[in-house]
Structure formats: C-alpha cells, structure tokens
Write a protein that holds these residues in place. Sequence first.
Motif, PDB file in Angstrom:
ATOM      1  N   LEU A 254       0.785  -1.228   0.000  1.00  0.00           N
ATOM      2  CA  LEU A 254       0.000   0.000   0.000  1.00  0.00           C
ATOM      3  C   LEU A 254       0.822   1.285   0.000  1.00  0.00           C
ATOM      4  O   LEU A 254       0.396   2.271  -0.618  1.00  0.00           O
ATOM      5  CB  LEU A 254      -0.970  -0.008   1.189  1.00  0.00           C
ATOM      6  CG  LEU A 254      -2.157  -0.965   1.059  1.00  0.00           C
ATOM      7  CD1 LEU A 254      -3.021  -0.923   2.308  1.00  0.00           C
ATOM      8  CD2 LEU A 254      -2.978  -0.623  -0.177  1.00  0.00           C
ATOM      9  N   PRO A 255       1.978   1.351   0.685  1.00  0.00           N
ATOM     10  CA  PRO A 255       2.725   2.627   0.650  1.00  0.00           C
ATOM     11  C   PRO A 255       3.050   3.104  -0.761  1.00  0.00           C
ATOM     12  O   PRO A 255       3.154   4.315  -0.998  1.00  0.00           O
ATOM     13  CB  PRO A 255       4.004   2.300   1.436  1.00  0.00           C
ATOM     14  CG  PRO A 255       3.598   1.223   2.362  1.00  0.00           C
ATOM     15  CD  PRO A 255       2.608   0.390   1.606  1.00  0.00           C
ATOM     16  N   GLY A 256       3.217   2.204  -1.710  1.00  0.00           N
ATOM     17  CA  GLY A 256       3.511   2.617  -3.071  1.00  0.00           C
ATOM     18  C   GLY A 256       2.291   2.799  -3.944  1.00  0.00           C
ATOM     19  O   GLY A 256       2.416   3.183  -5.112  1.00  0.00           O
TER      20      GLY A 256
ATOM     21  N   VAL B 277      -0.949   4.215  -2.533  1.00  0.00           N
ATOM     22  CA  VAL B 277      -1.876   5.236  -2.057  1.00  0.00           C
ATOM     23  C   VAL B 277      -1.149   6.571  -1.936  1.00  0.00           C
ATOM     24  O   VAL B 277       0.081   6.664  -2.079  1.00  0.00           O
ATOM     25  CB  VAL B 277      -2.479   4.835  -0.689  1.00  0.00           C
ATOM     26  CG1 VAL B 277      -3.216   3.514  -0.800  1.00  0.00           C
ATOM     27  CG2 VAL B 277      -1.392   4.744   0.377  1.00  0.00           C
ATOM     28  N   ASP B 278      -1.919   7.601  -1.665  1.00  0.00           N
ATOM     29  CA  ASP B 278      -1.369   8.936  -1.476  1.00  0.00           C
ATOM     30  C   ASP B 278      -0.371   8.922  -0.315  1.00  0.00           C
ATOM     31  O   ASP B 278      -0.641   8.334   0.727  1.00  0.00           O
ATOM     32  CB  ASP B 278      -2.514   9.914  -1.161  1.00  0.00           C
ATOM     33  CG  ASP B 278      -2.049  11.358  -1.180  1.00  0.00           C
ATOM     34  OD1 ASP B 278      -1.231  11.724  -0.315  1.00  0.00           O
ATOM     35  OD2 ASP B 278      -2.511  12.121  -2.055  1.00  0.00           O
ATOM     36  N   PRO B 279       0.794   9.545  -0.493  1.00  0.00           N
ATOM     37  CA  PRO B 279       1.796   9.533   0.582  1.00  0.00           C
ATOM     38  C   PRO B 279       1.279  10.038   1.915  1.00  0.00           C
ATOM     39  O   PRO B 279       1.769   9.628   2.966  1.00  0.00           O
ATOM     40  CB  PRO B 279       2.906  10.440   0.032  1.00  0.00           C
ATOM     41  CG  PRO B 279       2.755  10.369  -1.452  1.00  0.00           C
ATOM     42  CD  PRO B 279       1.293  10.215  -1.707  1.00  0.00           C
TER      43      PRO B 279
ATOM     44  N   TRP C 257      -1.441   9.330   3.247  1.00  0.00           N
ATOM     45  CA  TRP C 257      -2.211   8.273   3.899  1.00  0.00           C
ATOM     46  C   TRP C 257      -1.476   6.935   3.905  1.00  0.00           C
ATOM     47  O   TRP C 257      -2.025   5.935   4.362  1.00  0.00           O
ATOM     48  CB  TRP C 257      -3.556   8.092   3.186  1.00  0.00           C
ATOM     49  CG  TRP C 257      -4.407   9.313   3.207  1.00  0.00           C
ATOM     50  CD1 TRP C 257      -4.576  10.225   2.203  1.00  0.00           C
ATOM     51  CD2 TRP C 257      -5.190   9.785   4.302  1.00  0.00           C
ATOM     52  NE1 TRP C 257      -5.418  11.230   2.592  1.00  0.00           N
ATOM     53  CE2 TRP C 257      -5.817  10.984   3.884  1.00  0.00           C
ATOM     54  CE3 TRP C 257      -5.431   9.325   5.599  1.00  0.00           C
ATOM     55  CZ2 TRP C 257      -6.656  11.705   4.713  1.00  0.00           C
ATOM     56  CZ3 TRP C 257      -6.268  10.045   6.432  1.00  0.00           C
ATOM     57  CH2 TRP C 257      -6.873  11.220   5.983  1.00  0.00           C
ATOM     58  N   SER C 258      -0.253   6.913   3.414  1.00  0.00           N
ATOM     59  CA  SER C 258       0.454   5.638   3.312  1.00  0.00           C
ATOM     60  C   SER C 258       0.733   5.029   4.684  1.00  0.00           C
ATOM     61  O   SER C 258       0.576   3.824   4.886  1.00  0.00           O
ATOM     62  CB  SER C 258       1.768   5.824   2.555  1.00  0.00           C
ATOM     63  OG  SER C 258       2.620   6.731   3.235  1.00  0.00           O
ATOM     64  N   TRP C 259       1.117   5.887   5.650  1.00  0.00           N
ATOM     65  CA  TRP C 259       1.407   5.348   6.976  1.00  0.00           C
ATOM     66  C   TRP C 259       0.142   4.793   7.613  1.00  0.00           C
ATOM     67  O   TRP C 259       0.170   3.737   8.258  1.00  0.00           O
ATOM     68  CB  TRP C 259       2.003   6.424   7.873  1.00  0.00           C
ATOM     69  CG  TRP C 259       2.477   5.873   9.190  1.00  0.00           C
ATOM     70  CD1 TRP C 259       3.697   5.333   9.449  1.00  0.00           C
ATOM     71  CD2 TRP C 259       1.725   5.779  10.398  1.00  0.00           C
ATOM     72  NE1 TRP C 259       3.761   4.908  10.742  1.00  0.00           N
ATOM     73  CE2 TRP C 259       2.569   5.166  11.357  1.00  0.00           C
ATOM     74  CE3 TRP C 259       0.439   6.145  10.777  1.00  0.00           C
ATOM     75  CZ2 TRP C 259       2.154   4.925  12.669  1.00  0.00           C
ATOM     76  CZ3 TRP C 259       0.024   5.893  12.069  1.00  0.00           C
ATOM     77  CH2 TRP C 259       0.866   5.293  13.009  1.00  0.00           C
TER      78      TRP C 259
ATOM     79  N   ALA D 288      -2.532   3.582   6.055  1.00  0.00           N
ATOM     80  CA  ALA D 288      -2.899   2.336   5.382  1.00  0.00           C
ATOM     81  C   ALA D 288      -2.006   1.184   5.824  1.00  0.00           C
ATOM     82  O   ALA D 288      -2.482   0.058   6.060  1.00  0.00           O
ATOM     83  CB  ALA D 288      -2.797   2.530   3.866  1.00  0.00           C
ATOM     84  N   THR D 289      -0.707   1.466   5.963  1.00  0.00           N
ATOM     85  CA  THR D 289       0.212   0.429   6.403  1.00  0.00           C
ATOM     86  C   THR D 289      -0.089  -0.006   7.834  1.00  0.00           C
ATOM     87  O   THR D 289      -0.115  -1.210   8.142  1.00  0.00           O
ATOM     88  CB  THR D 289       1.664   0.932   6.306  1.00  0.00           C
ATOM     89  OG1 THR D 289       1.933   1.299   4.955  1.00  0.00           O
ATOM     90  CG2 THR D 289       2.636  -0.129   6.754  1.00  0.00           C
TER      91      THR D 289
END
Length: 309
Positions: A134-136, A138-140, A142-144, A146-147
């Motif tokens: 997901l980090p690669g 989704v929007d940066p 929101w990446s944290w 989502a992870t």
Amino acid sequence: MTDDARPAAVPAGAVPPGAGPPDVVDVGAPRGVLDRFRWWRRRVLPTAGAQVAAALFVVVLLVDLAARLLPGPLVLAPAGNVVVVPTFPVALVAQSLLMPLLALTLLAATSAPRSRTVRLVLLALVLSALGDLLPGLVDPRWSWVATAVSFAGAQVTYVVAFWPYRRDAVAGRRQVLPAVYGAAYVLLVAAVAAVVLPAVPGAGGVVTVLSVAGCGLPLVATAVLAAGVGRASAAGAALLVVSSGLIGLSTAGVPWAACLPAGSYDLLVVAPYAVGQALVVLGVLRRGEAGPAGGSGPGSGSGGTAAGR
C-alpha cells in the motif's frame, strides 16, 4: 563343573544371550546433518511446491537485504558521466513478494480441508502483504495510516488464530512472557510519548502516541500467544515485536536511527520482520494437527496440515 554350573543349552538356530547386536538401529531415524535436513524438509515442507516457494522466499529475502545495503551498480550516463543507480526500488519489489511467497509455502504445505489456524495465518499473511504494497499505491499522506491498519489487522488475525493455544502460552516457564512483553510495551509507549508530546503539542501528538499504543497491543498479544504454538512461532513473534518497535520509534522521531550507517536501519527493520513471519509459519507447520493441551485445537481433526500426517 557341576550340572548346575553348566550353561543352558541353546536351541538350534537361536541367538545365545548377549551374542546379539548391542544396539537396535531405527533405519527410519535421520542420521547425519544432511539426512536430518532432508527428514525435516519432508516433514515440514512435504510437497515440491512448498519447497520451491520456501526456496524462492529465501532468495528474494537475500536480494531485498542486499539491495538495501549495496549502493547500486555503476552505469555510464548519456553525457559520459558515471552515476550510481539506486537499488532501493529493487528492495521494494522484493519486499512486496515476501509475504505472498510465504503464503504460497503454507498453502502448498497443507492440504484441504485446512485447519482454522492455517486459514487465519494465511489471512494474516495477506494483510501483511497489503501493508507492504500500500505505501507505493496510495497517497503519501495516507500511506502510513494504510500500512498501520493492514499490519494491525494482521496482528489481530494472529491473535484470533492463536487464541486456542492461550493455556499452553503461559504454561511453565512461559508464565513470565506477559510481564516481559508488557514491560517492553510500556517502555516503548513511554519513549514515544516523551519525544512526541513536547515536539507536537495538541491533538496531533496525542493521536500519534495513541496510534503507536493501539498498534502495539495486538502485537504484544500475538507474541504471548505464539509461544503456545511452539518455539519457532514464539521466536518469530518476538522478532516481529523488535521490527515493529523500531518502526514505532522511528515514526515518533526518536533520533536513534540517525546514528546508524546508511541502509542499516532498513536492514534492522526488514530482516526481523521477514524472518519473524517465516518462523511463525514454520511453527504452525511444525505443530501439524496437534491441538492445544487439554482439548481439541484449531489444528486437530481432519483439517490438519500435511506436515502433521
């Protein structure tokens, strides 16, 4: 010599007492390092598909770790200058393949109908794979989030999977595990709060501390319960605690990582994470169909693994 002192007559074809072989050798028992490895491989990874998937996991993990440490190949740019191509994208691709390969290993090493534990561990591996991907995607911004949600979901799934082994997890000397992990959890949250709250006043700092604390609870529960599955799973869950703890400290801005050589932080996080997940899967496979002590467990019945047959 009297008649009483004479040895008793031995019937024809019989072996006299004491004349037989001193030891009885079990021809099925593994002898030697190579034989033991082959026996262990057949027992834990009984199918060719499982063995291939496990071998690919090891190769991809080594590529991942090497790509994080090596600066990358030297290439000649169009202008004639020599530049270094970073290998970190290679590491990202390799990391995204690790959990799917582990899931394939577990899937190929077990047979249908699979036990409740195996099905839930497969789900946890899928959620972990999403956390890697997901980090690669989704929007940066929101990446944290989502992870964190993916990995927290994976840990909650592990807790549900290992909950039937809770009595084994705290039996004997393992009674100290909840206290040890609980103390480590409190220290981690306190360290994060000591750094974050003065630097980020208001609701932002509180939310960060609460997010780290919330993600840590299912992780600690997984580490305690995994001890009931077996020593391999217990060691794997402990490595997951180490990896996630380092991520929590880094996310909070604790400046310890700045003192490390380039690439070593990623190595310290990814290596325990990948090896820990593999050890958890290994513990589940070694457990086979044996359920928790005192009753039938998720691995009992017809839905056990092929390794336990």
